[in-house]
Design a protein around this motif. Structure first.
Motif, PDB file in Angstrom:
ATOM      1  N   LEU A 140      -7.452   1.330   1.691  1.00 35.09           N
ATOM      2  CA  LEU A 140      -7.859   0.806   2.990  1.00 35.09           C
ATOM      3  C   LEU A 140      -9.338   0.451   2.944  1.00 35.09           C
ATOM      4  N   PRO A 141      -9.722  -0.690   3.505  1.00 33.61           N
ATOM      5  CA  PRO A 141     -11.145  -1.062   3.503  1.00 33.61           C
ATOM      6  C   PRO A 141     -11.985  -0.010   4.197  1.00 33.61           C
ATOM      7  N   SER A 142     -13.196   0.180   3.705  1.00 33.45           N
ATOM      8  CA  SER A 142     -14.080   1.214   4.258  1.00 33.45           C
ATOM      9  C   SER A 142     -14.455   0.920   5.698  1.00 33.45           C
ATOM     10  N   GLU A 143     -14.442  -0.383   6.074  1.00 35.51           N
ATOM     11  CA  GLU A 143     -14.786  -0.727   7.444  1.00 35.51           C
ATOM     12  C   GLU A 143     -13.568  -0.729   8.348  1.00 35.51           C
ATOM     13  N   GLY A 144     -12.423  -0.264   7.841  1.00 31.70           N
ATOM     14  CA  GLY A 144     -11.186  -0.259   8.605  1.00 31.70           C
ATOM     15  C   GLY A 144     -11.154   0.845   9.640  1.00 31.70           C
ATOM     16  N   PRO A 145      -9.981   1.050  10.262  1.00 32.21           N
ATOM     17  CA  PRO A 145      -9.847   2.030  11.334  1.00 32.21           C
ATOM     18  C   PRO A 145     -10.184   3.450  10.931  1.00 32.21           C
ATOM     19  N   SER A 146      -9.874   3.826   9.702  1.00 31.30           N
ATOM     20  CA  SER A 146     -10.125   5.213   9.275  1.00 31.30           C
ATOM     21  C   SER A 146     -10.721   5.216   7.884  1.00 31.30           C
ATOM     22  N   THR A 147     -11.589   6.157   7.637  1.00 29.32           N
ATOM     23  CA  THR A 147     -12.154   6.326   6.312  1.00 29.32           C
ATOM     24  C   THR A 147     -11.996   7.765   5.897  1.00 29.32           C
ATOM     25  N   SER A 148     -12.060   7.997   4.627  1.00 28.38           N
ATOM     26  CA  SER A 148     -11.926   9.360   4.121  1.00 28.38           C
ATOM     27  C   SER A 148     -13.099   9.685   3.234  1.00 28.38           C
ATOM     28  N   GLY A 149     -13.384  10.945   3.112  1.00 35.03           N
ATOM     29  CA  GLY A 149     -14.495  11.359   2.285  1.00 35.03           C
ATOM     30  C   GLY A 149     -14.038  11.748   0.902  1.00 35.03           C
ATOM     31  N   GLY A 150     -14.819  11.330  -0.125  1.00 39.19           N
ATOM     32  CA  GLY A 150     -14.489  11.704  -1.503  1.00 39.19           C
ATOM     33  C   GLY A 150     -13.377  10.850  -2.071  1.00 39.19           C
ATOM     34  N   VAL A 151     -12.152  11.226  -1.822  1.00 38.21           N
ATOM     35  CA  VAL A 151     -10.990  10.501  -2.331  1.00 38.21           C
ATOM     36  C   VAL A 151     -10.621   9.381  -1.353  1.00 38.21           C
ATOM     37  N   THR A 152     -10.351   8.210  -1.883  1.00 37.39           N
ATOM     38  CA  THR A 152      -9.981   7.067  -1.060  1.00 37.39           C
ATOM     39  C   THR A 152      -8.472   7.025  -0.860  1.00 37.39           C
ATOM     40  N   VAL A 153      -8.065   6.950   0.382  1.00 38.73           N
ATOM     41  CA  VAL A 153      -6.644   6.891   0.711  1.00 38.73           C
ATOM     42  C   VAL A 153      -6.060   5.556   0.259  1.00 38.73           C
ATOM     43  N   GLN A 154      -4.867   5.597  -0.315  1.00 38.20           N
ATOM     44  CA  GLN A 154      -4.212   4.388  -0.798  1.00 38.20           C
ATOM     45  C   GLN A 154      -2.791   4.272  -0.240  1.00 38.20           C
ATOM     46  N   PHE A 155      -2.411   3.035   0.050  1.00 35.24           N
ATOM     47  CA  PHE A 155      -1.052   2.708   0.427  1.00 35.24           C
ATOM     48  C   PHE A 155      -0.443   1.876  -0.699  1.00 35.24           C
ATOM     49  N   SER A 156       0.817   1.511  -0.564  1.00 33.79           N
ATOM     50  CA  SER A 156       1.468   0.773  -1.651  1.00 33.79           C
ATOM     51  C   SER A 156       2.361  -0.329  -1.102  1.00 33.79           C
ATOM     52  N   GLU A 157       2.628  -1.295  -1.967  1.00 29.92           N
ATOM     53  CA  GLU A 157       3.562  -2.382  -1.671  1.00 29.92           C
ATOM     54  C   GLU A 157       4.346  -2.658  -2.942  1.00 29.92           C
ATOM     55  N   TYR A 158       5.362  -3.503  -2.859  1.00 31.66           N
ATOM     56  CA  TYR A 158       6.258  -3.723  -3.988  1.00 31.66           C
ATOM     57  C   TYR A 158       6.357  -5.207  -4.296  1.00 31.66           C
ATOM     58  N   LEU A 159       6.151  -5.540  -5.567  1.00 32.98           N
ATOM     59  CA  LEU A 159       6.151  -6.931  -6.013  1.00 32.98           C
ATOM     60  C   LEU A 159       7.213  -7.154  -7.075  1.00 32.98           C
ATOM     61  N   PHE A 160       7.923  -8.272  -6.950  1.00 28.56           N
ATOM     62  CA  PHE A 160       8.850  -8.683  -7.996  1.00 28.56           C
ATOM     63  C   PHE A 160       8.084  -9.362  -9.123  1.00 28.56           C
ATOM     64  N   ARG A 161       8.748  -9.512 -10.245  1.00 26.91           N
ATOM     65  CA  ARG A 161       8.148 -10.211 -11.387  1.00 26.91           C
ATOM     66  C   ARG A 161       7.743 -11.627 -10.968  1.00 26.91           C
ATOM     67  N   GLY A 162       6.511 -11.983 -11.238  1.00 26.42           N
ATOM     68  CA  GLY A 162       6.031 -13.319 -10.925  1.00 26.42           C
ATOM     69  C   GLY A 162       5.352 -13.447  -9.572  1.00 26.42           C
ATOM     70  N   GLU A 163       5.474 -12.447  -8.702  1.00 29.87           N
ATOM     71  CA  GLU A 163       4.817 -12.514  -7.396  1.00 29.87           C
ATOM     72  C   GLU A 163       3.331 -12.212  -7.535  1.00 29.87           C
ATOM     73  N   ALA A 164       2.532 -12.909  -6.736  1.00 26.77           N
ATOM     74  CA  ALA A 164       1.078 -12.772  -6.804  1.00 26.77           C
ATOM     75  C   ALA A 164       0.581 -11.698  -5.843  1.00 26.77           C
TER      76      ALA A 164
END
Length: 482
Positions: free
Chosen positions: A373-397
């Motif tokens: 999540l961008p640091s200027e976003g709704p929430s920030t965390s200290g030390g470790v950066t929170v991450q989300f995920s998405e799913y891409l098929f072969r060839g997707e940008a």
């Protein structure tokens, strides 16, 4: 009483939503630290509002104007992007007016959204190894008087609201990161006798079988079995204390013992030296025959097999308050959620959900990519950066992830900052389709020609040799006659 903890950035985001759109609504993504405290990880405004509603912003919209279908769609999509330690925990409303009088409407909204989620998802609890969530948060922010209304909603019997405390915290939330690379390798029988088999149903069987197995799995942290009752903060302190003692013993001794050196090297390789708090985990599934009773083991015929093979990358974020049992459950949930999401995304793109029983059907679900999540976003965390995920098929940008993050999580991402290397693309391995090779060797590439092809070449060679011989004899007689 439960307390909802928000960051100052969350307050600024609510104010921004009310100022820019006069009336906004969206989802709350949170984390359960313990029985009494819930962290707000991210607020995401819904971007699927009808154009008609956008044109009526001057009229003064209320909760009754919210589209339950749009909200449920965002809710479900965001759940697929959350790590196993985070969940969509509720709904927020931000407006220029006071919405506290719309409690009854908000109660109906929660009920409608929950019903839609149950219908669109065959089992809401399929994402988790625990029971489905039934307690949610309703948060209302009024720009007029800068007041916040926080309620806890319980589904059932029409739904009920109860008081819930909230608090804006100046200090960023602290997160502990856990990672796991789970190797998925399993073979399931296809017992369907129909010639045309529904692919989605077979994939559903994979999820149900995997959920059953992972519920009884054993989770190791740093290659050790850790007691479930202690919290992560205590666990890390014990590990660091052990590290310091080993360091002291190694520095004081003129010739450190091989056991101390080996233990120190193990701690170093596990990432605990140098202040790192990334905990490596591994999950071991029990042998299937150990799960079954002697009476459950049967010999039966089936029409085919369903093989799953690959690696699932897990990355979750926990509070130091979380117990070891919580962390293990989050890891299991993340793997199950990731597997279910891949299968759902893959099945959504199928043009024909059926395959014939004689065919060898090869599927390649999408791979997982991570983004912070961008640091200027709704929430920030200290030390470790929170991450989300998405799913891409072969060839997707990566631009696909950027568009999804904007639509669902209301964040702007840089395509270059998306982690694409967590899960590599699978190798293209040809599969032999010979009926004679029914064992696992059919999945291996072979450089040897087929036996039928070898015999054919052999006969052609003999025929050519005989033809050359007969031609030579004929030419010999023709020349001798002359």
């Amino acid at each position: 009483m439960r307390t909802l903890l928000l960051s100052k950035a969350d307050e600024l985001y609510l104010e921004k939503c009310a100022q820019e759109h006069r009336f906004s609504y969206g989802i709350i993504i949170g984390h359960q630290a313990d029985l009494s405290k819930t962290f707000v990880v991210h607020l995401a405004r819904n971007n699927e509002e009808d154009a008609d509603l956008e044109d009526l912003t001057e009229v003064g919209l209320t909760i009754s104007d919210i589209s339950s279908q749009a909200l449920a769609s965002q809710w479900l999509s965001a759940s697929k992007m959350c790590p196993g330690s985070f969940d969509v925990i509720g709904i927020f409303v931000a407006s220029t007016t006071d919405q506290s009088s719309e409690i009854k409407t908000a109660k109906k909204l929660f009920s409608d959204v929950y019903d839609i989620l149950l219908k669109s998802n065959k089992s809401l609890g399929i994402y988790t190894t625990d029971v489905a969530q039934s307690d949610y948060v309703f948060l209302s922010y009024s720009l007029a008087n800068k007041q916040v209304l926080c309620k806890s909603y319980t589904y059932g019997n029409g739904g009920t609201f109860s008081n819930m405390e909230y608090k804006f915290v100046e200090k960023p939330f602290e997160w502990i990161q856990l990672e796991c690379m789970y190797d998925l390798e399993d073979i399931l029988p296809i017992v369907n006798t129909a010639r045309r088999i529904n692919i989605e149903d077979q994939f559903q069987n994979i999820i149900l079988a995997f959920r059953k197995n992972i519920l009884v799995s054993e989770v190791f942290l740093q290659n050790e079995i850790v007691e479930d009752t202690i919290d992560l903060q205590t666990y890390i302190k014990k590990r660091k204390s052990k590290e310091e003692k080993l360091k002291a013993a190694s520095s004081n001794a003129t010739t450190p013992s091989s056991e101390a050196s080996e233990a120190l090297h193990l701690l170093n390789s596990q990432g605990f030296l140098g202040g790192s708090e990334i905990i490596r985990a591994s999950i071991l599934l029990p042998v299937k025959c150990q799960l079954a009773k002697p009476t459950d083991i049967k010999v039966r015929e089936f029409n085919g097999t369903l093989r799953t093979s690959g690696i699932i990358t897990t990355r979750i974020f926990c509070s130091p308050r979380n117990s070891i049992a919580d962390a293990k459950r989050f890891l299991r949930d993340d793997i199950l959620r990731s597997l279910t999401t891949r299968i759902q995304v893959y099945c959504d793109g199928l043009t024909d959900p059926y395959a014939t029983s004689e065919a060898i059907f090869i599927s390649e679900p999408p791979r997982r990519v991570f983004f912070s999540l961008p640091s200027e976003g709704p929430s920030t965390s200290g030390g470790v950066t929170v991450q989300f995920s998405e799913y891409l098929f072969r060839g997707e940008a990566p631009t696909v992830v950027v568009a999804q993050a904007k639509q669902i999580l209301d964040v702007e991402l840089d395509p270059e900052a998306i982690g694409m290397d967590a899960e590599g693309l699978p190798d293209d391995v040809p599969i032999q389709t010979s009926q004679d090779q029914a064992d696992d060797t059919r999945s291996m590439a072979s450089s040897m020609p087929k036996p039928e092809l070898s015999r054919s070449l052999y006969m052609v060679g003999i025929a050519v040799a005989l033809l050359v011989l007969l031609t030579s004899v004929a030419l010999h007689y023709m020349l001798t006659d002359k």
